[in-house]
Enzyme design. Structure first.
Site, PDB file in Angstrom:
ATOM      1  CB  CYS A  45      -2.817   1.652   6.541  1.00 44.21           C
ATOM      2  SG  CYS A  45      -2.144   2.402   5.087  1.00 44.21           S
ATOM      3  CB  CYS A  50      -0.975  -0.007   1.168  1.00 43.43           C
ATOM      4  SG  CYS A  50      -0.176   0.145   2.770  1.00 43.43           S
ATOM      5  NE  ARG A  52      -4.084  -2.905   4.193  1.00 38.91           N
ATOM      6  CZ  ARG A  52      -4.492  -1.762   3.612  1.00 38.91           C
ATOM      7  NH1 ARG A  52      -3.693  -0.708   3.588  1.00 38.91           N
ATOM      8  NH2 ARG A  52      -5.694  -1.680   3.053  1.00 38.91           N
ATOM      9  CG  HIS A 111      -4.731  11.019  11.467  1.00 35.58           C
ATOM     10  ND1 HIS A 111      -5.854  10.242  11.287  1.00 35.58           N
ATOM     11  CD2 HIS A 111      -3.991  10.874  10.337  1.00 35.58           C
ATOM     12  CE1 HIS A 111      -5.800   9.657  10.104  1.00 35.58           C
ATOM     13  NE2 HIS A 111      -4.682  10.026   9.505  1.00 35.58           N
ATOM     14  CG  HIS A 119      -7.705   5.498   7.969  1.00 36.34           C
ATOM     15  ND1 HIS A 119      -6.959   6.503   7.394  1.00 36.34           N
ATOM     16  CD2 HIS A 119      -8.886   6.065   8.342  1.00 36.34           C
ATOM     17  CE1 HIS A 119      -7.660   7.632   7.415  1.00 36.34           C
ATOM     18  NE2 HIS A 119      -8.834   7.401   7.978  1.00 36.34           N
ATOM     19  CG  ASP A 134      -6.745  -5.067   3.552  1.00 34.11           C
ATOM     20  OD1 ASP A 134      -6.093  -4.703   4.552  1.00 34.11           O
ATOM     21  OD2 ASP A 134      -6.926  -4.344   2.562  1.00 34.11           O
TER      22      ASP A 134
END
Ligand code: FE
Length: 168
Positions: A156, A102, A154, A139, A142, A146
Site C-alpha cells: 500500500c 484502500c 498488498r 518511506h 506499508h 490481504d
C-alpha cells in the site's frame, strides 16, 4: 551569437521533451536521482530537505501518509514502471498493480528482491510492516497480508513517493 541561440533552442526543446511523470527530476536539481544506479545512498534529511518538494519530503523522510483517494496513482492503470520519486530506484511494474479499495496505489509484488526494505512499525497503536526504498531508505508505505494471489501481499504505497513511466 547564432550558435548561442541554437544552443538555447536545443536546451529548451530537450527539457520540454522529458517525461512529465518524473515530477522530482522536473522540479528540482536532484543529483542522487538515477534509474540505473542501484548503489545505496546515504543522504541526510537536511540535504533531502533542500532537494525534495515539501509533500514528497514529508511522506518520504518523515513517514507521512497522503490522504486516501487523493493520490495521482491510486486509480491509475496504464502499463509501465513505477520508480522511487526520491532516488529513481525501480520499484514496481504495472502488472503487479491491482484495484484495491484502500485509496492508495496497491501492488502484490515488487519488481525485484531488494528493491525495497522492510521494518517493523509499532506507531499509531498498530503493528505494521513499513516499506522503504532499498536504495535511498525513503518511506514508501506499508505491506499487508490481504492482497490477491499469487503472493497475497498488498503493498500500500503513497502516490507522491512514486514516479511513473509509461511503456513505449
Ligand atoms: Fe529511493
Amino acid at each position: 551569437m547564432k550558435t548561442i541561440l541554437v544552443l538555447l533552442t536545443v536546451i529548451v526543446f530537450t527539457s520540454c521533451g522529458r517525461s512529465q511523470e518524473n515530477k522530482n527530476e522536473m522540479t528540482s536539481e536532484n543529483p542522487y536521482y538515477s534509474r540505473t544506479d542501484t548503489s545505496k545512498l546515504a543522504v541526510s534529511n537536511e540535504e533531502w530537505k533542500k532537494i525534495l518538494p515539501a509533500d514528497l519530503y514529508h511522506v518520504a523522510r518523515e513517514a507521512g501518509t497522503e490522504r486516501a483517494f487523493t493520490g495521482e496513482y491510486y486509480k491509475h492503470d496504464a502499463k509501465g514502471t513505477y520508480y522511487c520519486a526520491v532516488c529513481g530506484n525501480k520499484l514496481f511494474r504495472s502488472d503487479a498493480k491491482f484495484a484495491s479499495s484502500c485509496g492508495w496505489p496497491s501492488f502484490f509484488e515488487t519488481d525485484r528482491k531488494g528493491s525495497v526494505i522492510y521494518l517493523d512499525d509499532y506507531s499509531h497503536r498498530m503493528i505494521r510492516t513499513e516499506v522503504k526504498c532499498g536504495r535511498c531508505d525513503s518511506h514508501l508505505g506499508h505491506v499487508f497480508d490481504d492482497g490477491p494471489p499469487p503472493t497475497h501481499k498488498r503493498y500500500c504505497m503513497n502516490s507522491v513517493s512514486l514516479d511513473f513511466e509509461v511503456d513505449e
